[in-house]
Motif scaffolding. Sequence first.
Motif, PDB file in Angstrom:
ATOM      1  N   ASN A  96      36.418  36.871  44.021  1.00 33.19           N
ATOM      2  CA  ASN A  96      37.565  37.515  44.627  1.00 33.19           C
ATOM      3  C   ASN A  96      38.663  37.765  43.592  1.00 33.19           C
ATOM      4  O   ASN A  96      39.348  36.836  43.163  1.00 33.19           O
ATOM      5  CB  ASN A  96      38.082  36.609  45.760  1.00 33.19           C
ATOM      6  CG  ASN A  96      39.171  37.263  46.567  1.00 33.19           C
ATOM      7  OD1 ASN A  96      39.704  38.321  46.180  1.00 33.19           O
ATOM      8  ND2 ASN A  96      39.522  36.641  47.675  1.00 33.19           N
TER       9      ASN A  96
ATOM     10  N   LEU B 125      44.395  37.418  40.642  1.00 35.44           N
ATOM     11  CA  LEU B 125      45.668  38.125  40.450  1.00 35.44           C
ATOM     12  C   LEU B 125      46.858  37.255  40.860  1.00 35.44           C
ATOM     13  O   LEU B 125      47.961  37.408  40.341  1.00 35.44           O
ATOM     14  CB  LEU B 125      45.672  39.442  41.237  1.00 35.44           C
ATOM     15  CG  LEU B 125      44.624  40.470  40.776  1.00 35.44           C
ATOM     16  CD1 LEU B 125      44.639  41.706  41.672  1.00 35.44           C
ATOM     17  CD2 LEU B 125      44.849  40.880  39.315  1.00 35.44           C
ATOM     18  N   LYS B 126      46.595  36.307  41.764  1.00 35.89           N
ATOM     19  CA  LYS B 126      47.696  35.448  42.245  1.00 35.89           C
ATOM     20  C   LYS B 126      48.263  34.535  41.166  1.00 35.89           C
ATOM     21  O   LYS B 126      49.288  33.889  41.402  1.00 35.89           O
ATOM     22  CB  LYS B 126      47.209  34.602  43.429  1.00 35.89           C
ATOM     23  CG  LYS B 126      47.235  35.378  44.729  1.00 35.89           C
ATOM     24  CD  LYS B 126      46.948  34.458  45.897  1.00 35.89           C
ATOM     25  CE  LYS B 126      46.625  35.303  47.129  1.00 35.89           C
ATOM     26  NZ  LYS B 126      45.624  34.686  47.973  1.00 35.89           N
TER      27      LYS B 126
ATOM     28  N   ASN C 112      41.457  39.084  43.962  1.00 36.48           N
ATOM     29  CA  ASN C 112      42.810  38.784  44.451  1.00 36.48           C
ATOM     30  C   ASN C 112      43.220  37.336  44.176  1.00 36.48           C
ATOM     31  O   ASN C 112      44.389  37.062  43.914  1.00 36.48           O
ATOM     32  CB  ASN C 112      42.931  39.081  45.948  1.00 36.48           C
ATOM     33  CG  ASN C 112      42.895  40.582  46.178  1.00 36.48           C
ATOM     34  OD1 ASN C 112      43.419  41.348  45.360  1.00 36.48           O
ATOM     35  ND2 ASN C 112      42.235  41.002  47.243  1.00 36.48           N
ATOM     36  N   SER C 113      42.248  36.402  44.218  1.00 35.24           N
ATOM     37  CA  SER C 113      42.585  35.001  43.894  1.00 35.24           C
ATOM     38  C   SER C 113      43.065  34.918  42.452  1.00 35.24           C
ATOM     39  O   SER C 113      43.974  34.165  42.128  1.00 35.24           O
ATOM     40  CB  SER C 113      41.373  34.077  43.993  1.00 35.24           C
ATOM     41  OG  SER C 113      40.678  34.271  45.160  1.00 35.24           O
TER      42      SER C 113
ATOM     43  N   ASN D  61      41.540  28.532  43.281  1.00 30.44           N
ATOM     44  CA  ASN D  61      41.249  28.799  44.697  1.00 30.44           C
ATOM     45  C   ASN D  61      40.519  27.627  45.325  1.00 30.44           C
ATOM     46  O   ASN D  61      39.945  26.793  44.658  1.00 30.44           O
ATOM     47  CB  ASN D  61      40.390  30.065  44.842  1.00 30.44           C
ATOM     48  CG  ASN D  61      39.112  29.947  44.063  1.00 30.44           C
ATOM     49  OD1 ASN D  61      38.950  29.031  43.266  1.00 30.44           O
ATOM     50  ND2 ASN D  61      38.184  30.852  44.296  1.00 30.44           N
TER      51      ASN D  61
END
Length: 304
Positions: A42, A47-48, A44-45, A12
Motif C-alpha cells: 500500500n 506516503l504517510k 499510501n502507508s 503500518n
Amino acid sequence: MKEIYNNIYSINITSIGEFDCCVYLIDTQSKDGLVLIDTGMNINSILKINKIGFDPIHINHCIITHGHIDHFGIANELKKINENIKFYAHQLDSNWIEKKGYEDKNASSYLDGDFEPIRLEKHIKDSFGTLKFGDYELRYIHIPGHTPGSMAILLEIEKSKILFGGDIIGCPLKLMDGDLEKYKESMQKLLKLNLDLLCEGHMGVVRGMKKVSNFISNCVEMSKYLHNVLEVDPDNKDYWYNLCVKQYELKIYDNALDSCNYLLELDPINTKAKKLLKKIKKHNPPKFEFVKNYINEYFKYIQY
Ligand SMILES: [Zn+2]
C-alpha cells in the motif's frame, strides 16, 4: 506509524488476511537517507511518513526480506517517487522479483496480486554479510525455509539486538519452494542470537529477549502443525485442533479462523473447536480463505 527505537519506525499495522506486510523504516541520518525493510502493498502507508517529517523521495534503499509479493509488491511505485532507489534481495528469490512467470512462487497467483517486476541493485549470495548505510551496519543473515532466499536483517545498536525477521510466522509451503527442515534450522540460528527486539513481517514488534525467543519457538511449533495438516494428513482432526490453538495463542486470528472453520467442516460436532471458534470471533478477524485452496492445489500438484 510509530517510533519503535531511536530512528527506527514501524510504518503500518497489518494482518495476513489483509494482503500486506509490516514495513519498517530506518532513518540513517546521513546522505543515505531512509532505508525501508520491505515495501508492503500500500503506497499510501508509505506516503504517510510525511506526517512525521520525512519525505518519501528520500527513501534511497529498500531491503526485500524475501520474494513474496506482499513484501515487494509496490517496489515499482517507490521507483516512481525516487528513480534512484536501490533494491536488495537474496539471489535465490531474485527471479520471483525481477521476472514474470513465477507467479505461483511469489504468491501473486494465490493472493490475487498483479505485479511489475523490478530490477535489483544487488543479488545477495552469501549466508552473512553487511550493508552499510550511514553509520548503520545492517547484517543480513540467510534464513532459508519460508522461501529459498529468505533473509533476516540484524542491527546492533546501543547494546540492543534488533532483528527485522521477515516472515518468521510463515510456514514453509512446498508449492512455493518452502522447506520445513531448513526453516527449523534457520529459526535455531535466530534463537542463538538472543534478540532484544523482533520486527516481524506480519505480526509487528515483539519486545524482550524471553518474549522474542518464545515467539520464534511457537512459530516453529505452529509451522510443524500447519505442515502436517496441509501437506501430510488434511483429515487428522487432532492436528487441526492443535494448529488452531497455536494460531490463537500466537494471535494470528485470521489464520486461526480459517483453520477452525475447516476443522468444523470436517467435524461439525467438535465441541472444543466450536468453543475455540467463539473465542477467535471475539477478535473480529478478517475472513481469509487460504486453507481449502491450498489443500486442493497441493494434492493436485503431488499427483503429477
Ligand atoms: Zn512470505
